[in-house]
Design a protein around this motif. Structure first.
Motif, PDB file in Angstrom:
ATOM      1  N   LEU A   3       0.810  -1.152  -0.040  1.00 56.00           N
ATOM      2  CA  LEU A   3       0.005   0.049   0.069  1.00 56.00           C
ATOM      3  C   LEU A   3       0.883   1.225   0.004  1.00 56.00           C
ATOM      4  N   TYR A   4       0.728   2.167  -1.079  1.00 57.40           N
ATOM      5  CA  TYR A   4       1.351   3.465  -0.908  1.00 57.40           C
ATOM      6  C   TYR A   4       0.282   4.544  -0.670  1.00 57.40           C
ATOM      7  N   ILE A   5       0.618   5.527   0.090  1.00 57.53           N
ATOM      8  CA  ILE A   5      -0.372   6.699   0.439  1.00 57.53           C
ATOM      9  C   ILE A   5       0.485   7.757  -0.004  1.00 57.53           C
ATOM     10  N   HIS A   6      -0.030   8.654  -0.723  1.00 59.95           N
ATOM     11  CA  HIS A   6       0.832   9.986  -1.221  1.00 59.95           C
ATOM     12  C   HIS A   6       0.303  11.199  -0.403  1.00 59.95           C
ATOM     13  N   ILE A   7       1.192  11.920  -0.132  1.00 57.07           N
ATOM     14  CA  ILE A   7       0.654  13.365   0.781  1.00 57.07           C
ATOM     15  C   ILE A   7       1.270  14.509   0.020  1.00 57.07           C
ATOM     16  N   PRO A   8       0.562  15.061  -0.592  1.00 54.63           N
ATOM     17  CA  PRO A   8       1.078  16.041  -1.776  1.00 54.63           C
ATOM     18  C   PRO A   8       1.283  17.509  -1.278  1.00 54.63           C
ATOM     19  N   PHE A   9       1.708  17.606   0.087  1.00 56.46           N
ATOM     20  CA  PHE A   9       1.818  18.936   0.555  1.00 56.46           C
ATOM     21  C   PHE A   9       3.455  18.974   0.872  1.00 56.46           C
ATOM     22  N   ILE A  49      -9.544  -7.390  -1.009  1.00 55.96           N
ATOM     23  CA  ILE A  49      -8.908  -7.758   0.294  1.00 55.96           C
ATOM     24  C   ILE A  49     -10.088  -7.737   1.264  1.00 55.96           C
ATOM     25  N   THR A  50     -10.089  -8.793   2.111  1.00 54.47           N
ATOM     26  CA  THR A  50     -10.932  -8.990   3.114  1.00 54.47           C
ATOM     27  C   THR A  50     -10.375  -9.519   4.569  1.00 54.47           C
ATOM     28  N   SER A  51      -9.254  -9.688   4.312  1.00 51.39           N
ATOM     29  CA  SER A  51      -8.469 -10.085   5.785  1.00 51.39           C
ATOM     30  C   SER A  51      -7.152  -9.740   5.836  1.00 51.39           C
ATOM     31  N   LYS A  52      -6.344  -9.846   6.771  1.00 46.56           N
ATOM     32  CA  LYS A  52      -4.869  -9.605   6.775  1.00 46.56           C
ATOM     33  C   LYS A  52      -3.914  -9.716   5.652  1.00 46.56           C
ATOM     34  N   GLU A  53      -3.869  -9.019   4.568  1.00 49.07           N
ATOM     35  CA  GLU A  53      -3.348  -9.209   3.230  1.00 49.07           C
ATOM     36  C   GLU A  53      -2.520  -8.055   2.988  1.00 49.07           C
ATOM     37  N   ILE A  54      -2.435  -7.055   3.669  1.00 47.32           N
ATOM     38  CA  ILE A  54      -1.550  -5.987   3.191  1.00 47.32           C
ATOM     39  C   ILE A  54      -0.005  -6.334   4.213  1.00 47.32           C
ATOM     40  N   GLU A  55       1.005  -6.204   3.335  1.00 51.22           N
ATOM     41  CA  GLU A  55       2.067  -6.751   3.748  1.00 51.22           C
ATOM     42  C   GLU A  55       3.251  -5.449   4.062  1.00 51.22           C
ATOM     43  N   SER A  56       3.041  -4.205   3.572  1.00 54.01           N
ATOM     44  CA  SER A  56       3.679  -3.325   3.745  1.00 54.01           C
ATOM     45  C   SER A  56       3.109  -1.839   3.421  1.00 54.01           C
ATOM     46  N   ILE A  57       3.300  -1.025   4.162  1.00 52.67           N
ATOM     47  CA  ILE A  57       2.801   0.485   3.878  1.00 52.67           C
ATOM     48  C   ILE A  57       4.067   1.365   3.746  1.00 52.67           C
ATOM     49  N   PHE A  58       3.793   2.425   2.768  1.00 48.53           N
ATOM     50  CA  PHE A  58       4.874   3.399   2.472  1.00 48.53           C
ATOM     51  C   PHE A  58       4.049   4.606   2.319  1.00 48.53           C
ATOM     52  N   TYR A 245       7.639  -7.030  -8.356  1.00 48.99           N
ATOM     53  CA  TYR A 245       6.275  -6.867  -9.126  1.00 48.99           C
ATOM     54  C   TYR A 245       5.207  -7.481  -8.520  1.00 48.99           C
ATOM     55  N   LYS A 246       5.281  -7.029  -7.213  1.00 46.22           N
ATOM     56  CA  LYS A 246       3.914  -7.418  -6.506  1.00 46.22           C
ATOM     57  C   LYS A 246       2.980  -6.417  -6.699  1.00 46.22           C
ATOM     58  N   ASP A 247       1.587  -6.644  -6.518  1.00 53.21           N
ATOM     59  CA  ASP A 247       0.477  -5.442  -6.726  1.00 53.21           C
ATOM     60  C   ASP A 247       0.597  -4.520  -5.481  1.00 53.21           C
ATOM     61  N   TYR A 248       0.029  -3.353  -6.035  1.00 52.29           N
ATOM     62  CA  TYR A 248       0.097  -2.457  -4.812  1.00 52.29           C
ATOM     63  C   TYR A 248      -1.103  -1.447  -5.021  1.00 52.29           C
ATOM     64  N   ILE A 249      -1.714  -1.086  -3.986  1.00 46.16           N
ATOM     65  CA  ILE A 249      -2.923  -0.095  -4.033  1.00 46.16           C
ATOM     66  C   ILE A 249      -2.058   1.323  -3.948  1.00 46.16           C
ATOM     67  N   GLY A 250      -2.529   2.200  -4.905  1.00 44.21           N
ATOM     68  CA  GLY A 250      -2.070   3.791  -4.799  1.00 44.21           C
ATOM     69  C   GLY A 250      -3.203   4.614  -4.152  1.00 44.21           C
ATOM     70  N   LEU A 251      -2.920   5.173  -2.923  1.00 39.07           N
ATOM     71  CA  LEU A 251      -4.063   5.790  -2.529  1.00 39.07           C
ATOM     72  C   LEU A 251      -3.276   7.478  -2.483  1.00 39.07           C
ATOM     73  N   GLY A 252      -4.206   8.442  -3.164  1.00 40.93           N
ATOM     74  CA  GLY A 252      -4.181   9.702  -2.949  1.00 40.93           C
ATOM     75  C   GLY A 252      -3.731  10.188  -4.409  1.00 40.93           C
ATOM     76  N   SER A 253      -4.010  11.801  -4.366  1.00 38.17           N
ATOM     77  CA  SER A 253      -3.737  12.560  -5.649  1.00 38.17           C
ATOM     78  C   SER A 253      -2.190  12.459  -6.129  1.00 38.17           C
ATOM     79  N   GLY A 254      -2.153  11.599  -7.273  1.00 36.32           N
ATOM     80  CA  GLY A 254      -0.757  11.843  -7.710  1.00 36.32           C
ATOM     81  C   GLY A 254      -0.135  10.231  -7.601  1.00 36.32           C
ATOM     82  N   ALA A 255      -0.810   9.356  -7.067  1.00 38.42           N
ATOM     83  CA  ALA A 255      -0.581   8.017  -6.574  1.00 38.42           C
ATOM     84  C   ALA A 255      -0.604   6.979  -7.669  1.00 38.42           C
ATOM     85  N   VAL A 256      -0.056   5.883  -7.805  1.00 39.23           N
ATOM     86  CA  VAL A 256      -0.116   5.048  -8.784  1.00 39.23           C
ATOM     87  C   VAL A 256      -0.492   3.531  -8.083  1.00 39.23           C
TER      88      VAL A 256
END
Ligand code: SF4
Length: 350
Positions: A3-9, A49-58, A245-256
């Motif tokens: 999981l990637y979270i983008h903070i654009p400030f 995603i329904t259970s504990k599947e997220i393995e890292s956050i940035f 090449y794992k899958d990733y969620i990109g949260l936020g304005s400008g994330a991928v």
């Protein structure tokens, strides 16, 4: 799943920076953090995603340390049921805004790795890049993080800037290695479109000889290079996940984000994102795109390229490079010996 979270400030715009970040939209912070929560709920469904599947956050940016820990609480609470145990949770931070209070607040939320955008400890170089911190602040920020309990601390350094001398870079490294860090990312200054440096290309002095020299200096201090720009006695699981090449969620304005052969791009306009965080453009990759990306990422890092990824012709060329001692073949995988040759080898093989 990453999981990637983008903070654009950001507090100020660095002259070389092409990231999606703004210095004049701080008043939107609360609404922005709310919008992240809305997108998260949507992505959890899309990624099934329904259970504990997220393995890292940035948490990256922009500058995550411009947002108070209290504003992250809601998203951390929402994420809790979906996080695997003991995962790496990284936040980027800038030394001027990562106060002891901010670091402590993030630590309490569960962030366990901090990556500081230091870039240099030289005051003139920091000024040239328009960084908003000084060397003393950078040292203090790293020491504070250690005192608070962060085990994994990384810093970013920039090299190949106009006026860089070997002496200056050596001083940067000796200050860095006098601090309690276990990871370092080193980036050559590149001139990007739309930045202030676009009209000053002479600001970048990138040369292969200087890069190899700088990399060798870092490894002489005892850090292993595990990707073209990343060194450490610790390897970031989030970084490795991208290169694997794992899958990733990109949260936020400008994330991928990436799921299988699809890439997702939430809008880069903060105001539009707040209005509709589900305004997300998608792009379909071909199997050929995926393969080239996997080869490229594998050769830039310690991940390598599994032989099953290559066709007969490509395999023949990879074996030739093994004979030429440019690649190493082990456990059915081709490993690059010199990451600086990653582009050339990718072009040669594919
Ligand atoms: S702090 Fe980082 S994201 Fe913000 S302007 Fe500088 S380089 Fe860009």
């Amino acid at each position: 799943m990453l999981l990637y979270i983008h903070i654009p400030f950001c507090d100020s715009k660095c002259y070389y920076c092409a990231f999606n970040s703004y210095v004049d939209k701080f008043h939107l912070k609360e609404h922005y953090m709310e919008a992240l929560c809305t997108q998260l709920q949507f992505e959890l469904k899309r990624f099934n995603i329904t259970s504990k599947e997220i393995e890292s956050i940035f948490i990256g940016g922009g500058t995550p340390s411009t947002v108070a820990p209290a504003l992250y609480k809601k998203i951390f609470d929402a994420l809790k049921p979906y996080l695997k145990d003991n995962i790496e949770i990284t936040s980027e931070a800038n030394p001027n805004s990562a106060t002891a209070e901010w670091l402590e607040g993030m630590f309490k939320l569960g962030v366990n790795r901090i990556s500081f955008g230091v870039q240099s400890f030289d005051k003139d170089k920091l000024k040239l890049l328009n960084r908003s911190h000084g060397a003393v602040q950078a040292v203090e920020a790293v020491l504070n993080a250690k005192k608070i309990g962060f085990k994994n601390i990384s810093i970013d350094l920039i090299y190949a800037t106009l006026n860089d001398t070997k002496k200056l870079l050596e001083n940067d490294l000796s200050t860095a290695f006098s601090l309690p860090i276990n990871h370092l990312s080193a980036y050559a200054l590149t001139i990007e479109e739309g930045t202030l440096f676009e009209s000053k290309p002479y600001m970048s002095k990138e040369k292969l000889g200087l890069t190899s020299w700088f990399f060798k200096k870092i490894t002489d201090f005892g850090f292993n290079q595990y990707e073209i720009s990343n060194f450490g006695s610790y390897q970031s699981t989030h970084n490795l996940g991208y290169w694997e090449y794992k899958d990733y969620i990109g949260l936020g304005s400008g994330a991928v984000g990436k799921l299988g052969l699809k890439r997702y791009y939430p809008t880069t306009c903060i105001e539009d994102y707040i209005k509709n965080p589900l305004d997300i453009r998608s792009e379909l990759l071909t199997l050929e795109d995926k393969k080239i990306e996997q080869i490229f990422l594998g050769l830039r890092s310690c991940v390598g390229v599994c032989k099953d990824l290559l066709n007969k012709e490509e395999l023949k060329k990879a074996k030739l490079l093994v004979d030429e001692k440019k690649l190493l073949f082990k456990n059915d995988t081709f490993y690059n010996i010199d990451y600086l040759l990653a582009d050339e080898i990718t072009l040669f093989i594919s």
